[in-house]
Design a protein around this motif. Structure first.
Motif, PDB file in Angstrom:
ATOM      1  N   ARG A   1       0.942  -1.357  -0.062  1.00  0.00           N
ATOM      2  CA  ARG A   1       0.256  -0.139  -0.116  1.00  0.00           C
ATOM      3  C   ARG A   1       0.991   1.729   0.335  1.00  0.00           C
ATOM      4  NH1 ARG A   1      -1.527   3.179   4.537  1.00  0.00           N
ATOM      5  NH2 ARG A   1      -3.738   4.373   4.440  1.00  0.00           N
ATOM      6  N   ASP A   2       1.179   2.147  -0.715  1.00  0.00           N
ATOM      7  CA  ASP A   2       1.400   3.542  -1.044  1.00  0.00           C
ATOM      8  C   ASP A   2       0.769   4.110   0.390  1.00  0.00           C
ATOM      9  OD1 ASP A   2       2.267   5.747  -1.405  1.00  0.00           O
ATOM     10  OD2 ASP A   2       2.550   4.980  -3.329  1.00  0.00           O
ATOM     11  N   PRO A   3       1.534   4.374   1.017  1.00  0.00           N
ATOM     12  CA  PRO A   3       1.139   5.001   1.540  1.00  0.00           C
ATOM     13  C   PRO A   3       0.595   6.815   1.893  1.00  0.00           C
ATOM     14  CG  PRO A   3       3.696   5.538   2.498  1.00  0.00           C
ATOM     15  CD  PRO A   3       2.785   4.101   1.403  1.00  0.00           C
ATOM     16  N   ARG A   4       0.995   7.761   0.812  1.00  0.00           N
ATOM     17  CA  ARG A   4       0.900   9.021   0.455  1.00  0.00           C
ATOM     18  C   ARG A   4      -0.736   8.386  -0.198  1.00  0.00           C
ATOM     19  NH1 ARG A   4       4.122   9.703  -4.371  1.00  0.00           N
ATOM     20  NH2 ARG A   4       3.365   7.963  -4.957  1.00  0.00           N
ATOM     21  N   PRO A   5      -1.401   9.888   0.297  1.00  0.00           N
ATOM     22  CA  PRO A   5      -3.176  10.199   0.390  1.00  0.00           C
ATOM     23  C   PRO A   5      -3.011  10.795  -0.799  1.00  0.00           C
ATOM     24  CG  PRO A   5      -1.885  12.029   1.817  1.00  0.00           C
ATOM     25  CD  PRO A   5      -0.256  11.173   1.276  1.00  0.00           C
ATOM     26  N   GLY A   6      -3.635  10.660  -1.724  1.00  0.00           N
ATOM     27  CA  GLY A   6      -4.463  11.047  -2.442  1.00  0.00           C
ATOM     28  C   GLY A   6      -3.471  10.973  -4.174  1.00  0.00           C
ATOM     29  N   VAL A   7      -3.463   9.380  -4.491  1.00  0.00           N
ATOM     30  CA  VAL A   7      -2.294   9.032  -4.987  1.00  0.00           C
ATOM     31  C   VAL A   7      -2.843   7.902  -6.067  1.00  0.00           C
ATOM     32  CG1 VAL A   7      -0.472   9.806  -4.675  1.00  0.00           C
ATOM     33  CG2 VAL A   7      -1.434   7.272  -3.704  1.00  0.00           C
ATOM     34  N   ARG A   8      -3.909   7.635  -5.302  1.00  0.00           N
ATOM     35  CA  ARG A   8      -5.214   5.888  -6.566  1.00  0.00           C
ATOM     36  C   ARG A   8      -6.042   6.696  -7.085  1.00  0.00           C
ATOM     37  NH1 ARG A   8      -5.992   1.641  -2.481  1.00  0.00           N
ATOM     38  NH2 ARG A   8      -7.216   0.382  -5.030  1.00  0.00           N
ATOM     39  N   ARG A   9      -6.117   6.456  -8.059  1.00  0.00           N
ATOM     40  CA  ARG A   9      -7.608   7.113  -9.036  1.00  0.00           C
ATOM     41  C   ARG A   9      -8.825   5.744  -9.133  1.00  0.00           C
ATOM     42  NH1 ARG A   9      -8.475  12.163  -9.529  1.00  0.00           N
ATOM     43  NH2 ARG A   9      -7.371  14.407  -8.356  1.00  0.00           N
ATOM     44  N   ASP A  10      -9.775   6.355  -9.771  1.00  0.00           N
ATOM     45  CA  ASP A  10     -10.959   5.373 -10.853  1.00  0.00           C
ATOM     46  C   ASP A  10     -11.096   5.947 -11.406  1.00  0.00           C
ATOM     47  OD1 ASP A  10     -11.985   3.929 -11.992  1.00  0.00           O
ATOM     48  OD2 ASP A  10     -13.272   2.729 -10.249  1.00  0.00           O
ATOM     49  N   GLY A  11     -10.417   7.338 -12.239  1.00  0.00           N
ATOM     50  CA  GLY A  11     -11.364   8.037 -13.423  1.00  0.00           C
ATOM     51  C   GLY A  11     -11.219   9.237 -12.281  1.00  0.00           C
ATOM     52  N   ARG A  12     -12.059   9.454 -12.142  1.00  0.00           N
ATOM     53  CA  ARG A  12     -12.304  11.099 -11.264  1.00  0.00           C
ATOM     54  C   ARG A  12     -12.505  10.573  -9.891  1.00  0.00           C
ATOM     55  NH1 ARG A  12     -17.909  13.943 -12.426  1.00  0.00           N
ATOM     56  NH2 ARG A  12     -19.749  12.321 -10.249  1.00  0.00           N
ATOM     57  N   LEU A  13     -12.607   9.518  -9.695  1.00  0.00           N
ATOM     58  CA  LEU A  13     -12.800   8.802  -8.217  1.00  0.00           C
ATOM     59  C   LEU A  13     -11.252   8.653  -7.597  1.00  0.00           C
ATOM     60  CD1 LEU A  13     -15.571   6.352  -8.493  1.00  0.00           C
ATOM     61  CD2 LEU A  13     -15.724   8.920  -7.763  1.00  0.00           C
ATOM     62  N   LEU A  14     -11.503   9.311  -6.449  1.00  0.00           N
ATOM     63  CA  LEU A  14     -10.261   8.880  -5.464  1.00  0.00           C
ATOM     64  C   LEU A  14     -10.291   7.633  -4.799  1.00  0.00           C
ATOM     65  CD1 LEU A  14      -9.452  13.064  -4.232  1.00  0.00           C
ATOM     66  CD2 LEU A  14      -8.490  11.450  -5.641  1.00  0.00           C
ATOM     67  N   LEU A  15      -9.327   7.237  -4.299  1.00  0.00           N
ATOM     68  CA  LEU A  15      -9.475   5.833  -3.298  1.00  0.00           C
ATOM     69  C   LEU A  15      -7.999   5.868  -2.914  1.00  0.00           C
ATOM     70  CD1 LEU A  15      -9.498   2.895  -6.576  1.00  0.00           C
ATOM     71  CD2 LEU A  15     -11.558   4.393  -5.662  1.00  0.00           C
ATOM     72  N   GLY A  16      -8.829   4.885  -0.976  1.00  0.00           N
ATOM     73  CA  GLY A  16      -8.521   5.431  -0.588  1.00  0.00           C
ATOM     74  C   GLY A  16      -8.260   3.968   0.046  1.00  0.00           C
ATOM     75  N   THR A  17      -7.660   3.890   1.793  1.00  0.00           N
ATOM     76  CA  THR A  17      -7.980   1.975   2.215  1.00  0.00           C
ATOM     77  C   THR A  17      -7.462   2.418   4.025  1.00  0.00           C
ATOM     78  OG1 THR A  17      -5.672   1.735   1.862  1.00  0.00           O
ATOM     79  CG2 THR A  17      -7.754   0.609   1.227  1.00  0.00           C
ATOM     80  N   GLY A  18      -7.921   2.524   4.613  1.00  0.00           N
ATOM     81  CA  GLY A  18      -8.070   2.843   6.181  1.00  0.00           C
ATOM     82  C   GLY A  18      -8.103   1.374   7.129  1.00  0.00           C
ATOM     83  N   THR A  19      -7.012   1.812   7.929  1.00  0.00           N
ATOM     84  CA  THR A  19      -7.439  -0.292   9.069  1.00  0.00           C
ATOM     85  C   THR A  19      -8.081   0.606  10.557  1.00  0.00           C
ATOM     86  OG1 THR A  19      -6.409  -2.107   9.577  1.00  0.00           O
ATOM     87  CG2 THR A  19      -4.899   0.075   9.708  1.00  0.00           C
ATOM     88  N   ALA A  20      -8.408  -0.124  12.055  1.00  0.00           N
ATOM     89  CA  ALA A  20      -8.400   0.787  12.360  1.00  0.00           C
ATOM     90  C   ALA A  20      -8.269  -0.934  14.166  1.00  0.00           C
ATOM     91  CB  ALA A  20      -9.386   1.484  12.836  1.00  0.00           C
TER      92      ALA A  20
END
Length: 706
Positions: A417-436
């Motif tokens: 997982r690339d820890p940098r925010p805002g770098v993954r996209r699906d078209g115009r959508l921004l993708l992100g993953t998180g955990t807790a």
């Protein structure tokens, strides 16, 4: 050649459909408001239209003249009740349940009268026609961060715990986080509304009710009405959800009052709107987290302080700072829970009370700290795993949280997982993953049970359990079958009747664990008697158990279930819409009795976490003191289209101190779920959301304040 008999397969641990499933889907199972009674009357509650003041008069004469109306109960004519006692759960009763005792109005939606009529329609029409005059007073419903009247409250331990020099450790830390998080007022509206029917039969009071513990309700009603407990019976065979809300409420007390006055059965059912002021809710919270860590992420300082609200008539604490006392250790460890009294209804237990909002703040803060330290969020948590209870100093009965994270990371695809925010996209959508992380206490409470060997070779279990949709009835069937060394089909389990004897409520994720202990004890003793040649008379052979002594002998330990939550989101920067694409939860939650219903419980909790993160928010009108949209149209929850594929699983984690190995799973599914989603939104957008829910307008405007 003879073939040896096949070894009997254990029932516990195998998937089993609900034993009452066919009855429920065919309508054979009757819920509290569906059971017929001769000469049944219907009561309709009338609620206050002012948020603070006094009742000047109740114009009941015109209403009493309306068709079918049998009575109008209010503070001027209702039976008196006793509220000077400590209840079954160790706290005084909520005065909201002691209806019609005085002319004071402490919040909007306070019960001021009950109209009783021959039909529900007549009762409603008359109730809506009842005129009540008030002397109105100024009210305060403003839940502010620095309310001058806030005070600490002891609940599940001291309100404030301060170990170590917090300011010194913060000053010595390489990385410091100081942030505030808020959660809104949230409501649990189970599918089945709150409903109760009361009637006197041969000098004995009987209540057919939808509740989370018939002994709880019976005990409270006996004290309120100064009755011999033996003269009162409460039945609650099928319950369509509870989530903490179905304890002793105004409708049960009003039904008993009316049945006593009229000497006929009286049924009172809450409407959806009434439930928003009478059934309890989750208090909003304002939480401050201060974390200090070394450069390698080891915590030196942890401060978690929480403010919640309660009513002016009863004290209930949403203990959001409690999770920090178990989850993470630090050289200086300060936690505090504070309350403020406002002119609002009393909050109550709502699935994972304290843990759900507390985990949002704590696990969001840990994600922020991981970013500041340049560490993977999972690695930061593993580095701060405590060997003993961070505050209690007690050993853990089991703590498999790192194993949950390892398995969850593998299955979710966290590696790489690339820890940098805002770098993954699906078209115009921004993708992100998180955990807790997730955790919930694993408690036990004394309970009794009776198991009978019938003359036909079957077995009957009677235990005063309550199945609020969790599948407890089925789980107890499997536990009994294994203890009796028989098939589940030969076991019948009867629950939800105060005549069965004392048993713990369905609450705190303690129900099945507590009841199963009692059922297993009775079943094993019965099996031993039968093995020694005991005969079964026509009326059956019964063995009873009481686990009071066994539960009391448990060694002091920290007992909890743990879990790791993972979420992937897609954020539309043009509309602000957040969609959860997938979720995974891996849990260490004791021995899983029935994988089929357990999976449903975990998924249900995680689904509620989606609602908590993105949708749920009850907003008060400061002018009236009430809600905007106090109904299920105005109160938003996750619909089917909002819920992605949710995968859940568990690791082997039996509790060595429990006879069955159970810990409890009803509430842990929601814990940490909202934080995982919020952390994923940050990963997608680079903007932190510290205030729930993460609405589209907040997403659209968040970047301006980042």
């Amino acid at each position: 050649m003879t073939t040896a008999p096949a070894a009997r397969r254990n029932s516990v641990g195998t998937a089993h459909t609900r034993v009452e499933g066919r009855d429920k889907v065919t309508g054979t199972a009757r819920y509290a408001a569906e059971i017929p009674f001769d000469e049944l009357a219907h009561g309709w509650l009338v609620l206050s239209t002012v948020a603070r003041g006094r009742i000047r008069s109740v114009e009941d004469a015109p209403v009493l003249a309306m068709p079918g109306v049998a009575a109008v109960l209010h503070h001027g004519n209702a039976p008196r009740v006793d509220t000077d006692y400590v209840g079954l759960l160790g706290v005084p009763p909520d005065p909201t349940a002691a209806v019609f005792q005085h002319d004071r109005v402490p919040h909007l939606g306070w019960p001021v009268a009950l109209v009783v009529a021959d039909t529900s329609e007549q009762a409603r029409e008359a109730a809506e026609a009842l005129v009540v005059h008030y002397e109105q007073e100024p009210h305060d419903v403003d839940f502010a961060a620095e309310h001058p009247d806030a005070y600490p409250v002891d609940n599940h331990g001291p309100a404030v715990i301060e170990n170590g020099d917090l300011e010194a450790e913060l000053a010595a830390s390489d990385v410091v986080l100081d942030a505030e998080y808020t959660t809104p007022e949230e409501h649990h509206n189970p599918m089945e509304p709150h409903a109760a029917t009361a009637l006197w039969d041969g000098g004995r009071l009987e209540i057919v009710d939808s509740n989370q513990g018939t002994m709880w309700v019976a005990s409270e009603l006996a004290k309120l009405f100064s009755l011999d407990p033996a003269s009162l019976r409460v039945r609650s065979e099928h319950v369509g959800g509870g989530f903490g809300s179905k304890g002793v409420r105004a409708h049960q007390v009003a039904a008993v009052m009316a049945a006593t006055v009229l000497q006929r059965p009286v049924r009172v059912v809450m409407t959806r709107r009434q439930m928003f002021s009478l059934a309890g809710y989750r208090s909003p919270t304002r939480q401050r987290l201060r974390l200090g860590a070394d450069a390698d992420g080891r915590l030196r300082a942890l401060e978690h302080s929480s403010l919640s609200l309660t009513s002016t008539v009863h004290e209930f604490m949403e203990s959001a700072a409690l999770p920090a006392r178990t989850m993470y250790g630090a050289d200086a460890h300060h936690t505090a829970n504070r309350l403020v009294r406002l002119d609002v209804p009393t909050p109550t237990w709502m699935r994972a009370p304290g843990e759900a909002p507390g985990s949002f703040a704590l696990e969001s803060a840990f994600d922020e700290l991981a970013e500041k330290c340049g560490l993977d969020p999972i690695e930061l948590r593993v580095r701060n795993e405590p060997e003993r209870g961070p505050v209690s100093g007690l050993p853990f009965s089991g703590r498999n949280l790192p194993a949950c994270f390892r398995e969850g990371a593998r299955r979710f695809g966290w590696e790489g997982r690339d820890p940098r925010p805002g770098v993954r996209r699906d078209g115009r959508l921004l993708l992100g993953t998180g955990t807790a992380a997730a955790f919930f206490p694993a408690g036990s409470a004394p309970s009794t049970a009776a198991v009978t060997a019938e003359a036909d070779g079957t077995f009957t279990v009677r235990v005063n359990a309550t199945d609020i949709g969790t599948g407890a009835r089925t789980a107890l069937t499997l536990v009994a079958a294994d203890a009796l060394e028989t098939a589940p089909e030969r076991v019948r389990v009867h629950i939800g009747d105060s005549d069965f004897g004392p048993a713990f409520i369905a609450g705190g994720s303690m129900g099945t664990r507590s009841w199963a202990w009692a059922v297993k004890a009775a079943a094993e003793e019965l099996r031993e008697r039968l093995a020694l040649g005991a005969t079964v008379p026509p009326e059956g052979l019964t063995v009873r158990s009481d686990t009071t002594e066994a539960v009391g002998a448990l060694a002091p330990k920290e007992r909890h279930s743990f879990g790791a939550q993972f979420a992937e989101v897609a954020v539309d920067p043009a509309t602000g819409e957040v969609r959860v694409r997938r979720m995974l939860g891996i849990f260490a939650a004791g021995r899983i009795v029935n994988p089929l219903t357990a999976r449903g419980q975990f998924i249900g909790g995680m689904t509620w976490g989606i609602s908590m993160a993105l949708h749920e928010e009850a907003v008060r009108d400061h002018g009236t003191g009430g809600h905007y949209g106090a109904d299920l149209a105005g109160y938003h929850v996750a619909a089917h289209a909002d819920v992605p594929p949710i995968e859940v699983d568990w690791i082997d984690d039996p509790d060595p101190d429990d006879p069955v190995g159970i810990k409890g799973i009803g509430e842990i599914g929601i814990v940490g779920a909202a934080a995982a989603i919020a952390n994923a939104v940050w990963h997608a957008t680079g903007v932190r959301h510290r205030h729930l829910p993460i609405r589209p307008d907040r997403v659209l405007t968040a970047g301006r304040h980042a």
